[in-house]
Design an enzyme around this catalytic site. Structure first.
Site, PDB file in Angstrom:
ATOM      1  N   TYR A  79      36.674 -64.411  51.425  1.00  0.00           N
ATOM      2  CA  TYR A  79      37.023 -65.438  52.414  1.00  0.00           C
ATOM      3  C   TYR A  79      38.542 -65.583  52.521  1.00  0.00           C
ATOM      4  CZ  TYR A  79      36.916 -70.054  54.715  1.00  0.00           C
ATOM      5  OH  TYR A  79      37.082 -71.116  55.574  1.00  0.00           O
ATOM      6  N   GLU A 122      41.140 -63.710  51.437  1.00  0.00           N
ATOM      7  CA  GLU A 122      41.911 -62.546  51.888  1.00  0.00           C
ATOM      8  C   GLU A 122      41.506 -62.135  53.303  1.00  0.00           C
ATOM      9  OE1 GLU A 122      44.473 -61.865  50.452  1.00  0.00           O
ATOM     10  OE2 GLU A 122      44.295 -61.641  48.283  1.00  0.00           O
ATOM     11  N   ASN A 140      26.909 -82.169  49.495  1.00  0.00           N
ATOM     12  CA  ASN A 140      26.164 -82.229  48.229  1.00  0.00           C
ATOM     13  C   ASN A 140      26.049 -83.659  47.716  1.00  0.00           C
ATOM     14  OD1 ASN A 140      25.611 -79.550  47.916  1.00  0.00           O
ATOM     15  ND2 ASN A 140      26.692 -79.315  45.983  1.00  0.00           N
ATOM     16  N   GLN A 196      39.877 -82.408  39.669  1.00  0.00           N
ATOM     17  CA  GLN A 196      40.497 -81.591  40.737  1.00  0.00           C
ATOM     18  C   GLN A 196      40.494 -82.404  42.031  1.00  0.00           C
ATOM     19  OE1 GLN A 196      37.447 -81.223  39.544  1.00  0.00           O
ATOM     20  NE2 GLN A 196      36.105 -79.949  40.794  1.00  0.00           N
ATOM     21  N   PRO A 201      40.364 -74.121  43.235  1.00  0.00           N
ATOM     22  CA  PRO A 201      41.707 -74.709  43.231  1.00  0.00           C
ATOM     23  C   PRO A 201      41.731 -76.092  42.583  1.00  0.00           C
ATOM     24  CG  PRO A 201      41.200 -73.760  45.374  1.00  0.00           C
ATOM     25  CD  PRO A 201      39.919 -73.749  44.588  1.00  0.00           C
ATOM     26  N   GLN A 241      44.099 -78.469  42.976  1.00  0.00           N
ATOM     27  CA  GLN A 241      44.572 -79.550  43.838  1.00  0.00           C
ATOM     28  C   GLN A 241      44.793 -79.001  45.248  1.00  0.00           C
ATOM     29  OE1 GLN A 241      48.304 -80.811  42.141  1.00  0.00           O
ATOM     30  NE2 GLN A 241      49.204 -78.780  42.274  1.00  0.00           N
ATOM     31  N   ARG A 242      44.656 -79.888  46.219  1.00  0.00           N
ATOM     32  CA  ARG A 242      44.908 -79.453  47.596  1.00  0.00           C
ATOM     33  C   ARG A 242      45.212 -80.668  48.454  1.00  0.00           C
ATOM     34  NH1 ARG A 242      40.226 -76.440  49.792  1.00  0.00           N
ATOM     35  NH2 ARG A 242      40.980 -74.641  48.662  1.00  0.00           N
TER      36      ARG A 242
HETATM   37  P1  NAD Z   1      30.003 -73.145  59.767  1.00  0.00           P
HETATM   38  O1  NAD Z   1      29.450 -72.201  58.758  1.00  0.00           O
HETATM   39  O2  NAD Z   1      29.242 -74.394  60.048  1.00  0.00           O
HETATM   40  O3  NAD Z   1      30.254 -72.414  61.148  1.00  0.00           O
HETATM   41  C1  NAD Z   1      30.578 -71.063  61.271  1.00  0.00           C
HETATM   42  C2  NAD Z   1      29.821 -70.512  62.464  1.00  0.00           C
HETATM   43  O4  NAD Z   1      30.162 -69.116  62.616  1.00  0.00           O
HETATM   44  C3  NAD Z   1      28.311 -70.564  62.278  1.00  0.00           C
HETATM   45  O5  NAD Z   1      27.702 -71.065  63.436  1.00  0.00           O
HETATM   46  C4  NAD Z   1      27.920 -69.113  62.012  1.00  0.00           C
HETATM   47  O6  NAD Z   1      26.595 -68.815  62.402  1.00  0.00           O
HETATM   48  C5  NAD Z   1      28.966 -68.384  62.829  1.00  0.00           C
HETATM   49  N1  NAD Z   1      29.203 -67.001  62.385  1.00  0.00           N
HETATM   50  C6  NAD Z   1      29.381 -66.553  61.123  1.00  0.00           C
HETATM   51  N2  NAD Z   1      29.582 -65.221  61.128  1.00  0.00           N
HETATM   52  C7  NAD Z   1      29.539 -64.833  62.438  1.00  0.00           C
HETATM   53  C8  NAD Z   1      29.667 -63.573  63.081  1.00  0.00           C
HETATM   54  N3  NAD Z   1      29.885 -62.446  62.396  1.00  0.00           N
HETATM   55  N4  NAD Z   1      29.556 -63.546  64.433  1.00  0.00           N
HETATM   56  C9  NAD Z   1      29.320 -64.676  65.151  1.00  0.00           C
HETATM   57  N5  NAD Z   1      29.178 -65.888  64.582  1.00  0.00           N
HETATM   58  C10 NAD Z   1      29.286 -65.960  63.228  1.00  0.00           C
HETATM   59  O7  NAD Z   1      31.491 -73.493  59.277  1.00  0.00           O
HETATM   60  P2  NAD Z   1      32.519 -74.560  59.850  1.00  0.00           P
HETATM   61  O8  NAD Z   1      32.786 -75.528  58.767  1.00  0.00           O
HETATM   62  O9  NAD Z   1      32.111 -75.032  61.179  1.00  0.00           O
HETATM   63  O10 NAD Z   1      33.825 -73.649  59.987  1.00  0.00           O
HETATM   64  C11 NAD Z   1      34.236 -73.130  61.250  1.00  0.00           C
HETATM   65  C12 NAD Z   1      35.533 -72.357  61.058  1.00  0.00           C
HETATM   66  O11 NAD Z   1      36.539 -73.217  60.525  1.00  0.00           O
HETATM   67  C13 NAD Z   1      35.411 -71.185  60.094  1.00  0.00           C
HETATM   68  O12 NAD Z   1      36.162 -70.101  60.578  1.00  0.00           O
HETATM   69  C14 NAD Z   1      36.021 -71.719  58.824  1.00  0.00           C
HETATM   70  O13 NAD Z   1      36.576 -70.686  58.046  1.00  0.00           O
HETATM   71  C15 NAD Z   1      37.079 -72.661  59.345  1.00  0.00           C
HETATM   72  N6  NAD Z   1      37.399 -73.710  58.368  1.00  0.00           N
HETATM   73  C16 NAD Z   1      36.541 -74.738  58.138  1.00  0.00           C
HETATM   74  C17 NAD Z   1      36.853 -75.712  57.194  1.00  0.00           C
HETATM   75  C18 NAD Z   1      35.955 -76.883  56.904  1.00  0.00           C
HETATM   76  O14 NAD Z   1      36.269 -77.696  56.025  1.00  0.00           O
HETATM   77  N7  NAD Z   1      34.856 -77.077  57.601  1.00  0.00           N
HETATM   78  C19 NAD Z   1      38.044 -75.598  56.452  1.00  0.00           C
HETATM   79  C20 NAD Z   1      38.885 -74.514  56.708  1.00  0.00           C
HETATM   80  C21 NAD Z   1      38.557 -73.595  57.676  1.00  0.00           C
HETATM   81  N1  UDP Z   2      32.312 -79.640  43.856  1.00  0.00           N
HETATM   82  C1  UDP Z   2      31.694 -80.486  42.941  1.00  0.00           C
HETATM   83  N2  UDP Z   2      30.352 -80.682  43.059  1.00  0.00           N
HETATM   84  C2  UDP Z   2      29.600 -80.120  44.030  1.00  0.00           C
HETATM   85  C3  UDP Z   2      30.237 -79.258  44.962  1.00  0.00           C
HETATM   86  C4  UDP Z   2      31.593 -79.043  44.833  1.00  0.00           C
HETATM   87  O1  UDP Z   2      32.328 -81.042  42.036  1.00  0.00           O
HETATM   88  O2  UDP Z   2      28.376 -80.360  44.068  1.00  0.00           O
HETATM   89  C5  UDP Z   2      33.766 -79.440  43.748  1.00  0.00           C
HETATM   90  C6  UDP Z   2      34.224 -77.986  43.805  1.00  0.00           C
HETATM   91  O3  UDP Z   2      34.193 -77.405  42.514  1.00  0.00           O
HETATM   92  C7  UDP Z   2      35.630 -78.130  44.345  1.00  0.00           C
HETATM   93  C8  UDP Z   2      35.533 -79.342  45.285  1.00  0.00           C
HETATM   94  O4  UDP Z   2      34.347 -80.022  44.908  1.00  0.00           O
HETATM   95  O5  UDP Z   2      36.528 -78.417  43.311  1.00  0.00           O
HETATM   96  C9  UDP Z   2      35.452 -78.965  46.758  1.00  0.00           C
HETATM   97  O6  UDP Z   2      34.440 -78.000  46.909  1.00  0.00           O
HETATM   98  P1  UDP Z   2      33.977 -77.440  48.334  1.00  0.00           P
HETATM   99  O7  UDP Z   2      33.038 -76.314  48.061  1.00  0.00           O
HETATM  100  O8  UDP Z   2      33.492 -78.557  49.166  1.00  0.00           O
HETATM  101  O9  UDP Z   2      35.320 -76.932  49.020  1.00  0.00           O
HETATM  102  P2  UDP Z   2      36.505 -75.954  48.554  1.00  0.00           P
HETATM  103  O10 UDP Z   2      36.394 -75.681  47.083  1.00  0.00           O
HETATM  104  O11 UDP Z   2      36.316 -74.723  49.368  1.00  0.00           O
HETATM  105  O12 UDP Z   2      37.704 -76.737  48.888  1.00  0.00           O
END
Ligand code: NAD
Ligand code: UDP
Length: 314
Positions: free
Chosen positions: A146, A148, A191, A210, A275, A277-278
């Site tokens: 994811y 990279e 969750n 975290q 990670p 912290q973010r």
């Molecule tokens: P999501 O999984 O709900 O949505 C992703 C959508 O892409 C889904 O509908 C899935 O079916 C579709 N998809 C996956 N692979 C595909 C492919 N090869 N061709 C066509 N469609 C495909 O995730 P989301 O939370 O809505 O995220 C949307 C975008 O935002 C993603 O690119 C994700 O990396 C980015 N993003 C989301 C968050 C977040 O917190 N939600 C944070 C950072 C980045």
């Molecule tokens: N996390 C947790 N319990 C859960 C799911 C996630 O403590 O049931 C923690 C996870 O280890 C991370 C943070 O919550 O530190 C955010 O996780 P998430 O998967 O939502 O997003 P990302 O790690 O991609 O920021």
């Protein structure tokens, strides 16, 4: 402008479905493509009969020939459980997907926005993270497909910008939550809420100290639309997220306060490369997009809890 056609890839997912609704509401014609890997037609229920909206099953790893004026490239599974299920496909989706959508943008001269991520910063040594920080990402770990993949997509966007003068927008999205998150995608907000609603114990990974900074979906979509409509010189990368930072224990306590019930906190090992912290530095978004988040965690969680409550009842 309102006659323009906008392509949203990944539009059946969590963020994509909110974006499609917003764009149709603003008067645009929206073409949504999705392979339904993590997305669902039900997320688009309110739009399926709308003449301004079109849904097409398509995988972005294959070329697409359509005529559009703007492209929002969101296709990619976003939760660790989903993107680690088929890591090769995750990298292909980010990299081949970016190449195909950039190729399309070049052919039809469309403006194109990439949904990048705070994961490009990896496990950061700089806090909060500004856009100028290059990140600390493990290239060979379980999250690398994811992280990279998204980093390479950013590279492609900037090479198309320099080499082909494409109009690009690279948005680094920080943890976003809200209605239509997938109930089983393993992300922390969904969750904790689902566990609390089912009176199950709340699963804390590691010591729960975290941190993450959680942005409500409506704020995020506003930032995304503002970025797409910004002047051509603003390519990004630009952070969009809510800088209010919480530990996972604080998040669990907020969820329990809202839901009530009998759940206790139980602790599990921290996943590899999680990670510590973010928190976004959003001064660039504030300055160039006049954007700051408006929904606090408590209010956003309340909306999200009520979504999951009705989902579980059905
Ligand atoms: P999501 O999984 O709900 O949505 C992703 C959508 O892409 C889904 O509908 C899935 O079916 C579709 N998809 C996956 N692979 C595909 C492919 N090869 N061709 C066509 N469609 C495909 O995730 P989301 O939370 O809505 O995220 C949307 C975008 O935002 C993603 O690119 C994700 O990396 C980015 N993003 C989301 C968050 C977040 O917190 N939600 C944070 C950072 C980045
Ligand atoms: N996390 C947790 N319990 C859960 C799911 C996630 O403590 O049931 C923690 C996870 O280890 C991370 C943070 O919550 O530190 C955010 O996780 P998430 O998967 O939502 O997003 P990302 O790690 O991609 O920021």
């Amino acid at each position: 402008m309102e006659d323009n056609r906008i392509l949203v890839t990944g539009g059946a997912g969590f963020l994509g479905s909110h974006l499609c609704e917003r764009l149709v509401r603003d008067g645009y014609n929206v073409l949504c493509i999705d392979n339904f890997y993590t997305g669902n037609k039900k997320n688009l229920a309110a739009l399926l009969n709308n003449p301004s909206f079109e849904l097409m099953r398509h995988d972005v790893t294959f070329p697409l020939y359509v005529e559009v004026d703007e492209i929002y490239n969101l296709a990619c599974p976003a939760s660790p459980i989903h993107y680690q299920r088929d890591p090769v496909q995750t990298t292909k989706t980010s990299v081949h997907g970016a190449i195909n959508m950039l190729g399309l943008a070049k052919r039809v001269k469309a403006r194109i926005l990439q949904a990048s991520t705070s994961e490009v910063y990896g496990d950061p040594e700089i806090h909060p993270q500004p856009e100028a920080y290059w990140g600390r990402v493990n290239p060979i770990g379980p999250r690398s497909c994811y992280d990279e993949g998204k980093r390479c997509a950013e590279t492609l966007f900037f090479d198309y910008y320099r080499q082909h003068s494409l109009r690009i927008k690279v948005m680094r999205i920080f943890n976003t939550y809200g209605p239509r998150m997938h109930p089983n995608d393993g992300r922390v907000v969904s969750n904790f809420i689902v566990q609390a609603l089912k009176n199950k114990d709340i699963t804390i990974y590691g010591d729960g100290k975290q941190t993450r900074s959680f942005c409500y979906v409506d704020d995020l979509i506003e930032g995304m639309v503002r970025l797409m409509r910004s002047s051509d010189d603003l390519t990004g990368p630009i952070n969009v997220g809510n800088p209010d930072e919480y530990t996972m224990i604080e998040l669990a306590e907020s969820v329990l306060r809202l839901v009530g019930g009998k759940s206790k906190l139980i602790f599990f090992p921290l996943p590899q490369d999680d990670p510590k912290q973010r928190k976004p530095d959003i001064s660039l978004a504030a300055d160039r997009l006049d954007w700051t988040p408006t929904v606090g965690l408590e209010d956003g969680l309340r909306e999200t809890v009520s979504y999951f409550r009705s989902l579980l009842m059905n």
